[in-house]
Design a protein around this motif. Structure first.
Motif, PDB file in Angstrom:
ATOM      1  N   ILE A  72       0.897  -1.415  -0.326  1.00 58.44           N
ATOM      2  CA  ILE A  72       0.055   0.062   0.306  1.00 58.44           C
ATOM      3  C   ILE A  72       0.509   0.763  -0.236  1.00 58.44           C
ATOM      4  CG2 ILE A  72      -1.588   1.613   0.999  1.00 58.44           C
ATOM      5  CD1 ILE A  72      -3.129  -1.802   0.426  1.00 58.44           C
ATOM      6  N   SER A 114      -5.988  -3.579  -3.932  1.00 60.26           N
ATOM      7  CA  SER A 114      -6.346  -3.880  -2.324  1.00 60.26           C
ATOM      8  C   SER A 114      -7.939  -4.383  -2.191  1.00 60.26           C
ATOM      9  CB  SER A 114      -5.497  -3.319  -1.695  1.00 60.26           C
ATOM     10  OG  SER A 114      -5.782  -1.510  -1.694  1.00 60.26           O
ATOM     11  N   CYS A 158      -2.931  -6.363   3.478  1.00 62.55           N
ATOM     12  CA  CYS A 158      -1.862  -4.916   2.950  1.00 62.55           C
ATOM     13  C   CYS A 158      -0.670  -4.509   4.058  1.00 62.55           C
ATOM     14  CB  CYS A 158      -3.156  -4.246   3.508  1.00 62.55           C
ATOM     15  SG  CYS A 158      -4.404  -3.471   2.823  1.00 62.55           S
ATOM     16  N   GLY A 162      -2.447   6.393   2.400  1.00 63.62           N
ATOM     17  CA  GLY A 162      -2.572   5.002   2.829  1.00 63.62           C
ATOM     18  C   GLY A 162      -3.308   4.492   4.423  1.00 63.62           C
TER      19      GLY A 162
END
Length: 268
Positions: free
Chosen positions: A36, A46, A58, A73
């Motif tokens: 990520i 994702s 992730c 993120g």
């Protein structure tokens, strides 16, 4: 330049999710691991993996990362975990590893080559980290590259973010990735952010590095695929077309299979 096509987002989402689930099932793996970055490509990838219902890990991998990238993120990961019980996350801060690597290798004579090599090293450290997390959890690495990056201008690191097991969005143009992101509810902060590879520890955008926007490069890619030549364009269109053709040419080593020296039977 031509108007962008409207994506049938619902149909495309369902198709990719089904493709991902079938692939994982046939490969007999538990699910997916995704790096990520705070950008739209990793957010969409994702989310698509999460939609399969299979375990989706992730991974945040900061290396002197710009705070804006980190916050975007994390916002995405927290939103995803609230929406999907099969999503988990982990942070592996690679800054110390990166600094140790820098201390062990020579700088070289060219500052430009030195900085680019270090940028690519960041991507390769992250690839190694994703495969570690994938290995201990029985997950495959889902790539985040889109079509114009992977097959147009080769805007990725060989054996870095280009080192993946599957590429769920590599047949989508960047504009289509944004449409899919909007449809799937990716955070607005990501949708509004200028695309960046985040490999230099600052806020320089992909457009700053490439010399053209993704919309322009998509246009040029389409023109090139349709057999158009430089003589058919002028002004900004000609400039963008030249940028695309140059990047496409110099990055063929990323897009083509590794050259193998085939030994003739006559000399074996």
């Amino acid at each position: 330049m031509q108007k962008k096509n409207t994506l049938r987002a619902d149909a495309v989402k369902k198709y990719i999710v089904s493709w991902l689930k079938d692939y994982a099932t046939n490969a007999k793996v538990n699910g997916f691991v995704v790096g990520i970055s705070g950008g739209v490509d990793s957010a969409v990838t994702s989310t698509l993996c999460a939609e399969t219902g299979l375990p989706t890990l992730c991974v945040e991998m900061p290396i002197h990362q710009a705070e804006s990238h980190v916050s975007r993120g994390r916002e995405h990961i927290e939103q995803l975990k609230k929406r999907f019980p099969n999503v988990s996350s982990v942070e592996t801060n690679l800054t110390t590893v990166f600094e140790m690597f820098k201390s062990l290798v020579p700088a070289g004579e060219s500052e430009i080559k030195h900085n680019l090599s270090l940028a690519n090293t960041r991507a390769r450290l992250r690839m190694t980290t994703l495969y570690y997390h994938g290995g201990i959890n029985g997950l495959i690495v889902a790539g985040t590259g889109n079509k114009v990056e992977d097959f147009g201008v080769g805007f990725y690191t060989k054996y870095g973010d280009g080192g993946v097991d599957i590429s769920p969005i590599a047949d989508l143009m960047k504009s289509e990735v944004f449409q899919l992101a909007d449809f799937m509810g990716v955070p607005n902060s990501i949708l509004k952010a200028a695309p960046t590879d985040g490999l230099f520890g600052d806020d320089r955008s992909d457009e700053d590095q490439l010399g053209a926007s993704y919309d322009e490069l998509e246009w040029a890619m389409t023109q090139s695929e349709n057999g158009k030549e430089e003589k058919e364009f002028s002004d900004r269109e000609l400039e963008v077309f030249k940028i695309y053709k140059r990047l496409n040419f110099v990055n063929q080593h990323k897009m083509n299979a590794i050259p193998v020296c085939k030994i003739p039977h006559s000399i074996r």
